[in-house]
Design a protein around this motif. Sequence first.
Motif, PDB file in Angstrom:
ATOM      1  N   UNK A  17     -78.645  49.915 -10.503  1.00 57.49           N
ATOM      2  CA  UNK A  17     -78.159  48.963  -9.277  1.00 57.49           C
ATOM      3  C   UNK A  17     -78.803  47.651 -10.183  1.00 57.49           C
ATOM      4  N   UNK A  18     -80.146  47.345 -10.306  1.00 58.07           N
ATOM      5  CA  UNK A  18     -80.510  45.905 -11.251  1.00 58.07           C
ATOM      6  C   UNK A  18     -79.824  45.702 -12.420  1.00 58.07           C
ATOM      7  N   UNK A  19     -79.406  46.234 -13.030  1.00 61.61           N
ATOM      8  CA  UNK A  19     -78.728  46.327 -14.271  1.00 61.61           C
ATOM      9  C   UNK A  19     -77.060  45.994 -13.415  1.00 61.61           C
ATOM     10  N   UNK A  20     -76.337  45.877 -12.622  1.00 61.03           N
ATOM     11  CA  UNK A  20     -74.857  46.068 -12.153  1.00 61.03           C
ATOM     12  C   UNK A  20     -75.363  44.075 -11.217  1.00 61.03           C
ATOM     13  N   UNK A  21     -76.679  43.509 -10.729  1.00 58.37           N
ATOM     14  CA  UNK A  21     -77.033  42.578  -9.771  1.00 58.37           C
ATOM     15  C   UNK A  21     -77.399  42.034 -10.790  1.00 58.37           C
ATOM     16  N   UNK A  26     -73.171  45.709  -0.135  1.00 58.47           N
ATOM     17  CA  UNK A  26     -72.611  46.491  -0.962  1.00 58.47           C
ATOM     18  C   UNK A  26     -74.700  47.071  -1.514  1.00 58.47           C
ATOM     19  N   UNK A  27     -74.938  45.766  -2.541  1.00 55.66           N
ATOM     20  CA  UNK A  27     -76.372  46.366  -3.030  1.00 55.66           C
ATOM     21  C   UNK A  27     -77.587  46.466  -1.660  1.00 55.66           C
ATOM     22  N   UNK A  28     -77.262  45.530  -0.973  1.00 59.08           N
ATOM     23  CA  UNK A  28     -78.581  45.876  -0.153  1.00 59.08           C
ATOM     24  C   UNK A  28     -78.375  47.645   0.392  1.00 59.08           C
ATOM     25  N   UNK A  29     -76.857  47.528   0.792  1.00 52.21           N
ATOM     26  CA  UNK A  29     -77.191  49.727   0.992  1.00 52.21           C
ATOM     27  C   UNK A  29     -78.356  50.704   0.517  1.00 52.21           C
ATOM     28  N   UNK A  30     -77.669  50.067  -1.183  1.00 52.53           N
ATOM     29  CA  UNK A  30     -77.705  50.836  -2.406  1.00 52.53           C
ATOM     30  C   UNK A  30     -79.030  51.080  -2.451  1.00 52.53           C
ATOM     31  N   UNK A  31     -80.132  49.725  -2.604  1.00 52.67           N
ATOM     32  CA  UNK A  31     -81.033  49.633  -2.656  1.00 52.67           C
ATOM     33  C   UNK A  31     -81.834  50.524  -1.280  1.00 52.67           C
ATOM     34  N   UNK A  32     -81.013  49.861  -0.534  1.00 46.33           N
ATOM     35  CA  UNK A  32     -82.461  50.483   0.999  1.00 46.33           C
ATOM     36  C   UNK A  32     -82.474  52.294   0.734  1.00 46.33           C
ATOM     37  N   UNK A  33     -81.049  52.924   0.116  1.00 45.42           N
ATOM     38  CA  UNK A  33     -81.471  54.438   0.229  1.00 45.42           C
ATOM     39  C   UNK A  33     -81.565  54.725  -1.159  1.00 45.42           C
ATOM     40  N   UNK A  34     -82.326  53.498  -2.479  1.00 46.63           N
ATOM     41  CA  UNK A  34     -82.864  54.049  -3.512  1.00 46.63           C
ATOM     42  C   UNK A  34     -84.263  54.074  -2.892  1.00 46.63           C
ATOM     43  N   UNK A  82     -86.238  53.859  -0.476  1.00 43.40           N
ATOM     44  CA  UNK A  82     -86.788  54.995   0.685  1.00 43.40           C
ATOM     45  C   UNK A  82     -87.010  56.141   0.985  1.00 43.40           C
ATOM     46  N   UNK A  83     -87.542  57.259   1.923  1.00 43.70           N
ATOM     47  CA  UNK A  83     -88.437  58.577   1.436  1.00 43.70           C
ATOM     48  C   UNK A  83     -87.773  59.148   2.223  1.00 43.70           C
ATOM     49  N   UNK A  84     -87.632  60.512   2.484  1.00 44.14           N
ATOM     50  CA  UNK A  84     -86.924  60.710   1.472  1.00 44.14           C
ATOM     51  C   UNK A  84     -85.370  60.649   1.248  1.00 44.14           C
ATOM     52  N   UNK A  85     -84.838  60.415  -0.276  1.00 44.66           N
ATOM     53  CA  UNK A  85     -83.751  59.794  -0.884  1.00 44.66           C
ATOM     54  C   UNK A  85     -83.058  60.854  -1.019  1.00 44.66           C
ATOM     55  N   UNK A  86     -81.755  60.399  -0.399  1.00 48.40           N
ATOM     56  CA  UNK A  86     -80.800  61.396  -1.271  1.00 48.40           C
ATOM     57  C   UNK A  86     -80.056  60.812  -2.000  1.00 48.40           C
ATOM     58  N   UNK A  87     -80.129  61.592  -3.226  1.00 47.33           N
ATOM     59  CA  UNK A  87     -79.925  61.566  -4.097  1.00 47.33           C
ATOM     60  C   UNK A  87     -78.560  60.846  -4.542  1.00 47.33           C
ATOM     61  N   UNK A  88     -77.484  62.023  -3.879  1.00 50.01           N
ATOM     62  CA  UNK A  88     -75.689  62.141  -3.740  1.00 50.01           C
ATOM     63  C   UNK A  88     -75.623  61.172  -2.791  1.00 50.01           C
ATOM     64  N   UNK A  89     -75.994  60.204  -2.044  1.00 47.90           N
ATOM     65  CA  UNK A  89     -75.756  59.182  -1.610  1.00 47.90           C
ATOM     66  C   UNK A  89     -75.772  57.918  -2.050  1.00 47.90           C
ATOM     67  N   UNK A 111     -76.432  58.095  -4.828  1.00 49.86           N
ATOM     68  CA  UNK A 111     -75.111  57.721  -6.286  1.00 49.86           C
ATOM     69  C   UNK A 111     -74.025  56.535  -6.020  1.00 49.86           C
ATOM     70  N   UNK A 112     -73.175  57.625  -5.197  1.00 45.42           N
ATOM     71  CA  UNK A 112     -72.244  57.103  -4.615  1.00 45.42           C
ATOM     72  C   UNK A 112     -72.333  55.687  -4.210  1.00 45.42           C
ATOM     73  N   UNK A 113     -73.463  54.950  -3.194  1.00 50.74           N
ATOM     74  CA  UNK A 113     -73.921  53.724  -3.208  1.00 50.74           C
ATOM     75  C   UNK A 113     -74.395  53.017  -5.091  1.00 50.74           C
TER      76      UNK A 113
END
Length: 423
Positions: free
Chosen positions: A363-367, A384-392, A394-401, A403-405
């Motif tokens: 994610x950092x590389x894409x930013x 989309x960046x903020x959404x992916x960052x919140x998922x990664x 936050x705890x607990x992290x849903x890895x599947x979601x 990765x999709x973000x």
Amino acid sequence: MTREEVDRTLTRLGAERDAVEASLLALQDHPGRRLLEGAELSGQTRERWAQAEPGLGLLWSMFDTYAEALAAARAVRSRRTRPGQAELTELTELLRGRGVTVSAGQTAHTALSLTSGARMSEQVSLSDLVDRMNDWYARIIAVASAADAVWTALPARIDLLAAELGRVVALARSVGVHPGEHPAGDALAELGKELAALRGEVVGDPLAFWTPRPGAPSTHAPGSAPGAVDTARYDRAARSVDGLRVELEDLLRLRDDADERLEGIGETLARADATLAEARRARGEVLAKIASTEVPAVPGPASAMRERLAQADQLRRHGQWHRLGPLLDTLEGAAQRELQRARESLTSVTAPLAIRAELRGRLDAYKAMAARLGVSEDPELIERYDQARRMLWSAPCDLRAAEHAVLRYQQALRPADRRPYGG
């Protein structure tokens, strides 16, 4: 015979007499013969020497008869400078005919015939007498030379090997190897018996350790021996002593290295325990920070290994090096496997965290790519960046979601990637 033939024959027989006398004197002083006369013999040596020994007296008796006959012939020749026909006839009979009277014992060719002949005497020629002396001499020297060769080659070497065996036995005791407790101790005891038995057999029956050379002539040079000493039993014993010495030197090195090796095993187990502890801590972190993930259980420490390590230390303290060696080899291998097992457990447990870290990196590389393309302020990309960052983050992290973000953010970058920079 003519006068010239008589003179040549007397000269030849005189030289032959001197040679025979020299050989008999040498035989008299031959070390093998002297040892045979004083030894307590057994086996085939006793049998063959019993057959040959009577020839010693016979040789001198036949030599005296030969010398007397030659002296008689010389006396006839010395009667006149130019012998007449009567003297020549008498000399021919003395030198070529069967004019030498010998006793039955002097004509014997075997020990049996010394007592079995019915005749009291026999008429032979000087040539026959020489042949019979040569025959007896060859049989006597064959036994004496073979026995001397064996006695020269083996007893001293056996004594040296026995001394070496004594040093190896002392080494065995120093590392706790004793008969009845260790195969090497039993082997050393058997070797001691074998060397003692071998020496006794060599001294008593040397011909049992003599291998005649195939096709060897029946007569040979004085002091020589047409064959070889059989050292097979000695060689086997020497190899065994050397092999046991090497084995015991390995135990000695083990004694010197035992403390270091035990310490190394303990350190390996400590690293394994520390790795398992890290795996257990990481498992708790994974369960707390990663959602919907199957996290494998972390195995407990190898308590059995600790017990065996304590057993090894007890063997070291009691000097049981021959038992400690195999145990240390086993423990070193088992400790390395235990460390590998702990590392694999840690890797398995922390795999979700590694996946999350990899997604964060992507994610950092894409930013950074968006900044280079000049589209970092694009509202869609920001969302989309903020959404992916919140998922990664936050705890607990849903890895599947998560990765999709991250994938959605990457896909939003592709149209911008095709536009000119700053476009």
